[in-house]
Design a protein around this motif. Structure first.
Motif, PDB file in Angstrom:
ATOM      1  N   SER A  16      38.890  41.020  54.972  1.00  9.14           N
ATOM      2  CA  SER A  16      38.788  39.582  54.611  1.00  9.14           C
ATOM      3  C   SER A  16      38.404  39.307  53.192  1.00  9.14           C
ATOM      4  O   SER A  16      38.068  38.242  52.733  1.00  9.14           O
ATOM      5  N   CYS A  17      38.511  40.317  52.284  1.00 11.80           N
ATOM      6  CA  CYS A  17      38.343  40.176  50.839  1.00 11.80           C
ATOM      7  C   CYS A  17      39.064  41.192  50.088  1.00 11.80           C
ATOM      8  O   CYS A  17      39.262  42.385  50.334  1.00 11.80           O
ATOM      9  N   GLU A  18      39.439  40.607  48.958  1.00  7.12           N
ATOM     10  CA  GLU A  18      40.350  41.582  48.089  1.00  7.12           C
ATOM     11  C   GLU A  18      39.661  41.384  46.745  1.00  7.12           C
ATOM     12  O   GLU A  18      38.917  40.774  46.364  1.00  7.12           O
ATOM     13  N   HIS A  19      40.219  42.595  46.033  1.00  6.63           N
ATOM     14  CA  HIS A  19      39.750  42.638  44.883  1.00  6.63           C
ATOM     15  C   HIS A  19      40.786  42.249  43.777  1.00  6.63           C
ATOM     16  O   HIS A  19      41.845  42.355  43.810  1.00  6.63           O
ATOM     17  N   ALA A  20      40.257  41.571  42.626  1.00 13.52           N
ATOM     18  CA  ALA A  20      41.242  41.164  41.464  1.00 13.52           C
ATOM     19  C   ALA A  20      40.502  41.441  40.042  1.00 13.52           C
ATOM     20  O   ALA A  20      39.388  41.097  39.808  1.00 13.52           O
ATOM     21  N   THR A  21      41.434  41.987  39.317  1.00  9.34           N
ATOM     22  CA  THR A  21      40.790  42.253  37.774  1.00  9.34           C
ATOM     23  C   THR A  21      41.289  41.443  36.748  1.00  9.34           C
ATOM     24  O   THR A  21      42.351  40.813  37.121  1.00  9.34           O
ATOM     25  N   GLY A  22      40.531  41.104  35.896  1.00  9.95           N
ATOM     26  CA  GLY A  22      40.931  40.175  34.767  1.00  9.95           C
ATOM     27  C   GLY A  22      39.686  39.739  33.919  1.00  9.95           C
ATOM     28  O   GLY A  22      38.420  40.342  34.020  1.00  9.95           O
ATOM     29  N   ASP A  23      39.978  38.929  33.093  1.00 12.81           N
ATOM     30  CA  ASP A  23      39.111  38.442  32.034  1.00 12.81           C
ATOM     31  C   ASP A  23      38.705  36.829  32.438  1.00 12.81           C
ATOM     32  O   ASP A  23      39.768  36.052  31.968  1.00 12.81           O
ATOM     33  N   PHE A  24      37.557  36.652  32.650  1.00 12.54           N
ATOM     34  CA  PHE A  24      37.269  35.246  33.077  1.00 12.54           C
ATOM     35  C   PHE A  24      37.543  34.255  31.739  1.00 12.54           C
ATOM     36  O   PHE A  24      37.437  33.026  32.031  1.00 12.54           O
ATOM     37  N   PHE A  25      37.601  34.756  30.706  1.00 14.58           N
ATOM     38  CA  PHE A  25      37.629  33.744  29.507  1.00 14.58           C
ATOM     39  C   PHE A  25      39.258  33.474  29.172  1.00 14.58           C
ATOM     40  O   PHE A  25      39.512  32.586  28.799  1.00 14.58           O
TER      41      PHE A  25
END
Length: 336
Positions: A220-229
């Motif tokens: 029910s949950c996935e991971h996502a990578t990135g930069d919130f800016f």
């Protein structure tokens, strides 16, 4: 003046000596004293032999902490655990060992020791002391970064459940936890609303210690990578920013909030979970945290008026502020 309040002069002296208590607490936590006392009281000499440290120095630190309610000394000179000291054990539920090691890291106390410079200039001396801004330094120093993120998870563990239960997530379909760390808060949210789907969004080195799989929530949950800016995952109807905005100045906060505003589904919500500093002279956890942020980071704790201003600049509007059983509040924003 209350009969229980310290004399004004004593109050000033006690505040001046506060860092000594923090140093003693950090030392015995790092050494693992509480774990050694799990089976019962021990003398400083026995503890010192087990820990390979100086018995006299250990005794003096424990004597001070016992006077503050952390550990207790019996009539035979042995030290034992108090309810507070039990939380310094490494493997007990609700352990604050990692939190203490994080809060007493050099990244916080060294800049705090130069706070006059911060007040004179409005700038933290962090980069001058450590060579890089706060989060750049954590990314470059694996040990300091691990201590920080584990400490934040530990500190959050005692608040995640009560905060998650203070908001009704059941009407929504998907929640994104922006900068959600190891996922402790998102686990509590998903457990409170079984039909909800989650996205844990953070840097890859942080997500490597995610708790999602251990909690049985991989489906029910996935991971996502990135930069919130730069951008955040799109299409969700709830975006959570827990202990995120307080790390950054107003301009950076608006960038983060605009990215959430652009990404969220129609009718979506942004939930900012930070302290909301009230007016008046009463003690509040946000006031201490605010000055800590001032010393080491570019961020701050904010008032209701501060949040209204940030939201307006990001195309959002404050809809309500929900108190929680912790020092944190849930400040909800919707599209303006």
């Amino acid at each position: 003046m209350s009969s229980t309040a310290p004399h004004p002069a004593q109050l000033i002296v006690d505040l001046g000596f506060g860092f000594i208590l923090s140093g003693a607490l950090a030392a015995v936590t790092e050494l693992g004293v509480a774990d050694r006392l799990a089976q019962g009281p021990k003398s400083p000499s026995v503890l010192a032999e087990e820990l390979k440290v100086d018995a006299s120095s250990l005794y003096r630190a424990l004597r001070l902490l016992a006077s503050a309610g952390v550990f207790t000394e019996d009539t035979e000179g042995r030290f034992g655990l108090t309810p507070a000291a039990e939380l310094l054990q490494s493997q007990v539920p609700g352990s604050l060992r990692d939190a203490v090691l994080m809060l007493t890291q050099k990244i916080f106390w060294a800049p705090a020791g130069e706070m006059a410079e911060t007040i004179r200039t409005g700038e933290t001396p962090f980069a001058r002391i450590f060579g890089k801004p706060f989060f750049d330094y954590l990314a470059s120093d694996a040990a300091a970064g691990a201590t920080f993120h584990r400490g934040m998870s530990s500190l959050s563990d005692m608040e995640n459940g009560p905060i998650a239960r203070s908001y009704d997530f059941s009407p929504f379909h998907q929640v994104v936890d922006i900068g959600g760390g190891h996922g402790g808060f998102l686990v509590e949210v998903l457990q409170s609303a079984p039909k909800l789907r989650g996205v844990l969004f953070d840097h890859s080195h942080v997500l490597s210690e995610s708790r999602i799989a251990k909690a049985g929530l991989s489906q029910s949950c996935e991971h996502a990578t990135g930069d919130f800016f730069e951008a955040v995952p799109s299409g969700a109807d709830v975006y959570v920013l827990k202990r995120i905005l307080h790390d950054w100045n107003d301009e950076d906060c608006v960038r983060i909030l605009r990215n959430c505003r652009s990404a969220m589904a129609q009718g979506g919500r942004v939930l900012v979970i930070d302290t909301v500093i009230p007016p008046g002279n009463a003690p509040h956890g946000g006031k201490v945290l605010d000055v800590m942020m001032m010393a080491s980071l570019p961020g701050r704790e904010r008032t209701e008026a501060d949040f209204r201003k940030l939201f307006a600049q990001a195309g959002l509007q404050l809809s309500r502020i929900l108190p929680t059983p912790t020092a944190m509040s849930i400040t909800e924003a919707i599209a303006a």
